[in-house]
Write a protein that holds these residues in place. Structure first.
Motif, PDB file in Angstrom:
ATOM      1  N   MET A   1      44.272  49.027  44.487  1.00 22.92           N
ATOM      2  CA  MET A   1      43.099  49.075  43.178  1.00 22.92           C
ATOM      3  C   MET A   1      43.048  48.350  42.578  1.00 22.92           C
ATOM      4  SD  MET A   1      42.365  52.471  41.178  1.00 22.92           S
ATOM      5  CE  MET A   1      43.145  52.520  39.570  1.00 22.92           C
ATOM      6  N   ASN A  48      47.611  52.248  47.860  1.00 20.86           N
ATOM      7  CA  ASN A  48      46.633  51.802  48.204  1.00 20.86           C
ATOM      8  C   ASN A  48      45.463  52.270  47.009  1.00 20.86           C
ATOM      9  OD1 ASN A  48      48.232  49.493  48.116  1.00 20.86           O
ATOM     10  ND2 ASN A  48      48.068  49.640  50.099  1.00 20.86           N
ATOM     11  N   ASP A  49      44.963  52.925  46.633  1.00 21.95           N
ATOM     12  CA  ASP A  49      43.003  53.433  46.707  1.00 21.95           C
ATOM     13  C   ASP A  49      42.193  52.223  46.443  1.00 21.95           C
ATOM     14  OD1 ASP A  49      44.253  55.759  46.290  1.00 21.95           O
ATOM     15  OD2 ASP A  49      44.623  55.662  44.242  1.00 21.95           O
ATOM     16  N   ASN A  50      42.228  52.092  47.939  1.00 23.34           N
ATOM     17  CA  ASN A  50      40.538  50.666  47.909  1.00 23.34           C
ATOM     18  C   ASN A  50      39.182  52.006  47.959  1.00 23.34           C
ATOM     19  OD1 ASN A  50      42.965  49.280  49.045  1.00 23.34           O
ATOM     20  ND2 ASN A  50      41.987  49.945  51.296  1.00 23.34           N
ATOM     21  N   ASP A  51      39.220  53.173  47.222  1.00 26.69           N
ATOM     22  CA  ASP A  51      37.959  53.243  47.274  1.00 26.69           C
ATOM     23  C   ASP A  51      37.699  53.569  45.695  1.00 26.69           C
ATOM     24  OD1 ASP A  51      39.717  55.570  47.065  1.00 26.69           O
ATOM     25  OD2 ASP A  51      38.227  57.320  47.832  1.00 26.69           O
ATOM     26  N   GLN A 222      36.941  43.337  45.304  1.00 27.80           N
ATOM     27  CA  GLN A 222      37.627  43.837  46.867  1.00 27.80           C
ATOM     28  C   GLN A 222      38.974  44.162  46.653  1.00 27.80           C
ATOM     29  OE1 GLN A 222      35.654  44.525  49.482  1.00 27.80           O
ATOM     30  NE2 GLN A 222      33.946  44.984  47.371  1.00 27.80           N
ATOM     31  N   PRO A 223      39.645  45.067  47.438  1.00 27.78           N
ATOM     32  CA  PRO A 223      41.016  45.451  47.534  1.00 27.78           C
ATOM     33  C   PRO A 223      41.974  44.345  47.717  1.00 27.78           C
ATOM     34  CG  PRO A 223      39.990  47.471  48.193  1.00 27.78           C
ATOM     35  CD  PRO A 223      38.901  46.529  48.403  1.00 27.78           C
ATOM     36  N   TRP A 224      41.101  43.582  48.432  1.00 24.14           N
ATOM     37  CA  TRP A 224      42.013  42.564  49.006  1.00 24.14           C
ATOM     38  C   TRP A 224      42.191  41.287  48.397  1.00 24.14           C
ATOM     39  CZ3 TRP A 224      38.935  38.637  49.438  1.00 24.14           C
ATOM     40  CH2 TRP A 224      37.006  39.447  50.288  1.00 24.14           C
TER      41      TRP A 224
END
Length: 241
Positions: A1, A48-51, A222-224
């Motif tokens: 996140m 990994n809360d990508n939203d 961006q999460p990455w």
């Protein structure tokens, strides 16, 4: 996140720490469209809360109260402010930690402003006692600096303070051990290159600065992005520049 690190929102301070209010409002609008903005205190660093995304502010500048908070309230966005604790007890405290500071005095949050924000649901954390480079202190001095910062803030807020942002993001094994000993459960960094991670006591954030245009801001959310920024591939690319 992604966890975003701002410093202040100011219309008339031309400095790398200060985002213009118009630009900040546009960034908030983008975040609302693309993410669920959450309180960093609810963070589970193992997921990994990508939203999701979180907003934090370092140093405790008055512009957070005067300019950032009204915008964040309009969007209904939670955020955290990491405060230099001795500014809560010494109203004459001179801000001496800013590179290329202007000639005019720099205003930080007052005790009443911090209490008002906290009472309205804003999360407050420690940014150490006096914004020293914690990596320059020995283990005992570092521990007492962090413990005093937490005690002062808890006395001010009348509630537990368990989150810390290292000044300038700098930390090492001694600093992380001192943070744990002082009772902090989360500690946040601001890495610009590969560095040691230590679970909840070295949670990385991404710095947001005035020079970041729309594309840079998009990349940093961006999460990455941080995984790439802290990779050997990025370090190699920087050497080849």
């Amino acid at each position: 996140m992604p966890i975003l690190c701002y410093h202040t929102v100011e219309p008339a301070w031309d400095h790398t720490l200060a985002i213009d209010p118009v630009r900040f409002e546009e960034q908030c609008r983008q975040l609302v469209k693309r993410f669920e903005v959450v309180d960093v205190a609810t963070l589970d660093h193992t997921r990994n809360d990508n939203d999701k995304v979180a907003i934090t502010f370092d140093d405790g500048w008055s512009g957070v109260y005067e300019h950032a908070w009204p915008i964040l309230r309009r969007f209904g966005l939670p955020f955290t402010v990491f405060v230099v604790a001795d500014t809560m007890v010494d109203s004459d405290r001179v801000v001496d930690w800013v590179d290329h500071a202007p000639a005019k005095p720099l205003d930080v949050l007052t005790r009443d402003q911090v209490c008002e924000m906290h009472g309205a649901g804003v999360s407050i954390g420690s940014h150490s006692l006096s914004h020293q480079d914690l990596t320059s202190l020995d283990a005992e001095r570092c521990y007492h600096d962090l413990l005093q910062s937490r005690d002062l803030l808890e006395d001010t807020l009348k509630s537990p303070v368990r989150s810390l942002a290292y000044p300038r993001g700098r930390h090492n094994s001694v600093v992380r051990a001192a943070a744990r000993r002082a009772g902090f459960e989360q500690a946040f960094t601001l890495p610009e290159e590969m560095e040691t991670m230590d679970g909840p006591l070295a949670i990385p954030r991404v710095g947001i600065y005035p020079a970041n245009g729309n594309r840079s801001f998009w990349l940093k959310t961006q999460p990455w992005y941080l995984r790439l920024r802290l990779s050997r591939l990025w370090a190699l690319a920087e050497k080849l520049k």
